[in-house]
Design a protein around this motif. Structure first.
Motif, short mmCIF file in Angstrom:
data_model
loop_
_atom_site.label_atom_id
_atom_site.label_comp_id
_atom_site.label_asym_id
_atom_site.label_seq_id
_atom_site.Cartn_x
_atom_site.Cartn_y
_atom_site.Cartn_z
N HIS A 183 -10.83 -3.86 -2.33
CA HIS A 183 -10.41 -4.92 -3.24
C HIS A 183 -9.46 -5.91 -2.55
O HIS A 183 -9.53 -7.11 -2.81
N ALA A 184 -8.59 -5.40 -1.71
CA ALA A 184 -7.58 -6.25 -1.08
C ALA A 184 -8.16 -7.15 -0.01
O ALA A 184 -7.63 -8.23 0.27
N GLU A 185 -9.23 -6.69 0.64
CA GLU A 185 -9.84 -7.44 1.75
C GLU A 185 -8.78 -7.81 2.79
O GLU A 185 -8.03 -6.95 3.24
N GLU A 186 -8.69 -9.10 3.16
CA GLU A 186 -7.77 -9.50 4.24
C GLU A 186 -6.30 -9.29 3.88
O GLU A 186 -5.44 -9.25 4.78
N SER A 187 -5.99 -9.18 2.60
CA SER A 187 -4.59 -8.99 2.20
C SER A 187 -4.13 -7.54 2.35
O SER A 187 -2.96 -7.24 2.12
N PHE A 188 -5.01 -6.63 2.75
CA PHE A 188 -4.64 -5.22 2.84
C PHE A 188 -3.49 -5.00 3.82
O PHE A 188 -2.69 -4.07 3.66
N ALA A 189 -3.37 -5.85 4.83
CA ALA A 189 -2.29 -5.72 5.80
C ALA A 189 -0.92 -5.86 5.16
O ALA A 189 0.08 -5.38 5.70
N LYS A 190 -0.86 -6.53 4.02
CA LYS A 190 0.42 -6.70 3.32
C LYS A 190 0.77 -5.50 2.44
O LYS A 190 1.88 -5.43 1.91
N ILE A 191 -0.16 -4.59 2.24
CA ILE A 191 0.12 -3.40 1.44
C ILE A 191 0.84 -2.38 2.32
O ILE A 191 0.25 -1.77 3.21
N LYS A 192 2.14 -2.25 2.07
CA LYS A 192 3.00 -1.44 2.93
C LYS A 192 3.31 -0.07 2.33
O LYS A 192 3.91 0.78 3.01
N GLY A 193 2.93 0.15 1.10
CA GLY A 193 3.22 1.42 0.46
C GLY A 193 2.72 1.41 -0.97
O GLY A 193 1.99 0.49 -1.39
#
Length: 349
Positions: A136-146
């Motif tokens: 679901h996050a696609e390219e934004s997954f890198a911002k998911i830190k926890g």
């Protein structure tokens, strides 16, 4: 109040966002709730006044409706938390839908995302869920830190179950942090006691580099109508702060205090609020120290019963930094450095 405190770069380590179109997915939201209605980045930036020192924010999940059992069985119980991931993806990538209250240029403010996760379900389910989050996050997954699984309203023993501890250990091995939300004021001191036990169990037998990092929300929500330092509630809270601070890889958010204050104090000037909070702030500084404390507004929750809440809380924290005679380096850590370090934010390094 010294002006220099207010010029340090700010990372707001704790805000919540949601569009009007998804209010029905929020577990707590009713039409009469003061926080009903859209709370997006247009409202947030207006509340902050968009100071040049604001580097950005860390988003915390907003308690979307979920069902652990059906989620574990077939994923259907994860629908609304995953919808939240979709919403944050649009913010992080600067691709808003019309009417959602944010623009493409707001994406630079989104430094980290902490969604909900089914931590009690154990490692296998958690891994399957986070695979869905990544899709679901696609390219934004890198911002998911926890991730966060809010514990303040859960039954005794929830955070000590084998599945929960297993889930925390898995997060640590995958280098995700866990945001810990417990509530002494409404829930009782047992929540503090279980939190200490939980951290010890999650770290037991784990190599230091694989231990999950705990980022503790809102000072664990003490009852801020208690000013007597011999009161059993204050003593229990103080003892818990000492025990929590002794655990490795724990950080504390200087946030969420307006919600635990008596109504009269909420409307007081910032200096009066600071004086009332001083016994609590002294304990937090003595236990965690400035290199493990981070500024957070808890917007928009902080606005209930408080005018200009974001700016007022900034003033309270600035007063704290000044009167504690903190060095420039220590103040920078509280305003932004600790959050950058704890969440592993690389954009600002």
């Amino acid at each position: 109040m010294a002006e220099e405190s207010e010029d340090y770069p700010i990372v707001d380590s704790h805000i919540h966002l949601y569009p009007a179109t998804e209010l029905e997915t929020l577990a707590w939201c009713t039409p009469s709730n003061p926080l009903s209605g859209q709370h997006s980045l247009e409202e947030y930036t207006a509340a902050t006044g968009s100071p040049s020192s604001l580097e950005g924010f860390i988003f915390l999940e907003t308690d979307r409706k979920h069902d652990l059992k059906s989620g574990a069985d077939n994923g259907s119980g994860w629908k609304f938390p995953l919808m939240e991931v979709d919403w944050l993806k649009r913010i992080a990538l600067g691709t808003p839908k019309e009417g959602e209250g944010h623009m493409s240029e707001h994406k630079k403010l989104c430094l980290a995302i902490i969604p909900w996760a089914p931590v009690p379900s154990g490692a296998k389910v958690l891994e399957r869920y986070i695979d869905e989050v990544e899709k679901h996050a696609e390219e934004s997954f890198a911002k998911i830190k926890g991730f966060r699984y809010l514990l303040q309203d859960k039954p005794k023993g929830t955070m000590l179950h084998d599945g929960f501890i297993e889930g925390l250990k898995w997060l640590g091995k995958k280098r995700f942090v866990f945001d810990l939300g417990v509530d002494q004021h409404s829930g009782g001191k047992w929540q503090l006691e279980e939190a200490v036990d939980m951290i010890q169990k999650a770290h037991e037998g784990v190599d230091e580099q694989d231990k999950v990092t705990f980022i503790i929300n809102h000072l664990c929500k003490p009852d801020l109508s208690v000013y007597n330092q011999t009161d059993p509630k204050f003593v229990a809270w103080r003892n818990a702060m000492f025990r929590l601070s002794k655990c490795s890889k724990t950080f504390m958010k200087l946030s969420g205090c307006f919600s635990e204050m008596p109504d009269k104090l909420k409307t007081a000037p910032a200096d009066e609020i600071f004086l009332a909070l001083q016994p609590y702030l002294v304990v937090i500084l003595a236990t965690f120290g400035p290199f493990r404390i981070m500024f957070g507004s808890d917007w928009p929750v902080c606005t209930v019963g408080v005018d200009d809440a974001w700016k007022k809380w900034r003033q309270v924290v600035a007063r704290f930094c000044d009167l504690a005679s903190l060095s420039k380096e220590e103040q920078i850590m509280i305003w932004s450095g600790t959050a950058i370090r704890a969440y592993g934010i690389t954009e600002l390094i």
